[in-house]
Design an enzyme around this catalytic site. Structure first.
Site, PDB file in Angstrom:
ATOM      1  N   GLY A 115       5.151   2.389  40.148  1.00 46.61           N
ATOM      2  CA  GLY A 115       6.769   1.757  40.259  1.00 46.61           C
ATOM      3  C   GLY A 115       7.701   2.035  40.237  1.00 46.61           C
ATOM      4  N   CYS A 116       8.251   1.290  39.893  1.00 47.04           N
ATOM      5  CA  CYS A 116       9.854   1.269  40.250  1.00 47.04           C
ATOM      6  C   CYS A 116      10.496   2.158  40.591  1.00 47.04           C
ATOM      7  CB  CYS A 116      10.666  -0.138  39.394  1.00 47.04           C
ATOM      8  SG  CYS A 116      11.456   0.411  38.084  1.00 47.04           S
ATOM      9  N   TYR A 117      10.997   2.740  39.022  1.00 42.23           N
ATOM     10  CA  TYR A 117      11.206   4.569  39.973  1.00 42.23           C
ATOM     11  C   TYR A 117      10.080   5.541  40.369  1.00 42.23           C
ATOM     12  CZ  TYR A 117      14.933   3.476  36.271  1.00 42.23           C
ATOM     13  OH  TYR A 117      16.066   3.362  35.272  1.00 42.23           O
ATOM     14  N   SER A 118       9.085   4.796  40.735  1.00 38.56           N
ATOM     15  CA  SER A 118       8.225   5.519  41.187  1.00 38.56           C
ATOM     16  C   SER A 118       8.561   5.855  42.745  1.00 38.56           C
ATOM     17  CB  SER A 118       6.786   5.914  40.679  1.00 38.56           C
ATOM     18  OG  SER A 118       6.677   5.963  39.259  1.00 38.56           O
TER      19      SER A 118
END
Length: 302
Positions: A115-118
């Site tokens: 994921g992007c935030y991840s």
């Protein structure tokens, strides 16, 4: 001979971005279904069977269903959903995670795209938990803001029609879908407080982790050593890291930039990460993983 690639869900935000990055490449041959057959089970099964690698740009349940369809096929998968990110049978698609991760991706049948935030949070945390500079049971807080394209077609439509006129926080119940992978691959045992927000702009993301520590030089050294020689991940020099942080600075790239900010003398440090939520945070990462799996130039199309 070109590799055959099927993007299941190619008309979604991530699918379209992946398709754009692959169009025109002579080493990739795209398998595409006509609009009236994209949800036809038989047509999708045929496309999976014909592909060397299929990229799943689907909701979680649909990705699990697609993975089940492909179990008996030699087709390799890249899943852009959250469905398989902490599944031990899937390799996590962040090549820069740790030694051996790129090789694991290269040989994997199943790769789960981060994921992007991840990606931002793990990129900051993992080198520092490995180095013992962040305790695995620390009570951490993570703050982030993303462009509205991260919310998919419905959110994009709301913003572009003017139905949303400002920034807003979400996931305020503290049950965000990215936290399991952040904890697993960031190697922290206490669930962080996570405060994500959507900004009044299309693309770009910044994630920050504040720390009570005076060890900024050591933090910076550990991050710099971990990503030394990396093609897509860079660490800004400490003497350049106090400028204004712009979440849109890396838009339309597959780059991820890390910084160590704050006032170490007073024990207030902020770890910061910037990327394009549609690039290294989604479709760019998928293409990078595809290149690695096919043994091609890792930066092709990026």
């Amino acid at each position: 001979m070109s590799a055959k690639v099927f993007i299941d869900g190619e008309v979604g935000t991530t699918g379209l971005q992946i398709r754009d990055r692959l169009l025109g490449r002579k080493d990739i041959s795209l398998i595409s279904l006509p609009e009236d057959r994209r949800k036809d089970a038989g047509a999708r099964a045929d496309a999976f069977a014909a592909a060397d690698i299929a990229i799943l740009c689907l909701p979680d349940d649909a990705s699990r269903e697609a993975a089940t369809i492909c179990q008996s096929l030699p087709t390799r998968l890249i899943d852009a959903s959250t469905a398989h990110r902490v599944n031990p049978n899937w390799v996590y698609g962040f090549p820069e995670l740790a030694a051996g991760q790129r090789a694991a991706i290269a040989g994997a049948k199943y790769v789960s795209n981060p994921g992007c935030y991840s990606t931002c949070a793990i990129a900051l945390l993992r080198p520092l938990t490995d180095a013992g500079l962040i305790a695995r049971d620390d009570a951490l807080s993570i703050f982030g803001i993303s462009g509205y394209t991260g919310g998919g077609k419905a959110m994009i439509a709301e913003f572009e029609k003017g139905e949303v006129t400002g920034n807003f926080l979400y996931a305020t119940t503290q049950h965000h879908k990215h936290m399991p992978e952040v904890m697993h691959y960031g190697q922290v045992s206490a669930t962080p407080i996570f405060v994500p927000a959507v900004g009044q702009y299309a693309q770009g993301m910044i994630v920050q982790i504040p720390l009570r520590t005076s060890r900024a030089v050591e933090l910076h050294a550990a991050l710099s050593a971990h990503y030394a020689g990396s093609r897509f991940v860079s660490v800004r020099p400490l003497d350049q890291a106090q400028a204004r942080e712009n979440p849109q600075a890396l838009n339309n790239t597959n780059k991820l930039e890390l910084s160590v900010l704050g006032d170490a003398a007073e024990g207030r440090v902020v770890l910061s990460a910037i990327l394009d939520n549609l690039g290294k945070g989604a479709s760019g990462a998928a293409v990078q993983n595809l290149n690695i799996m096919l043994g091609l130039d890792e930066g092709a199309g990026l």
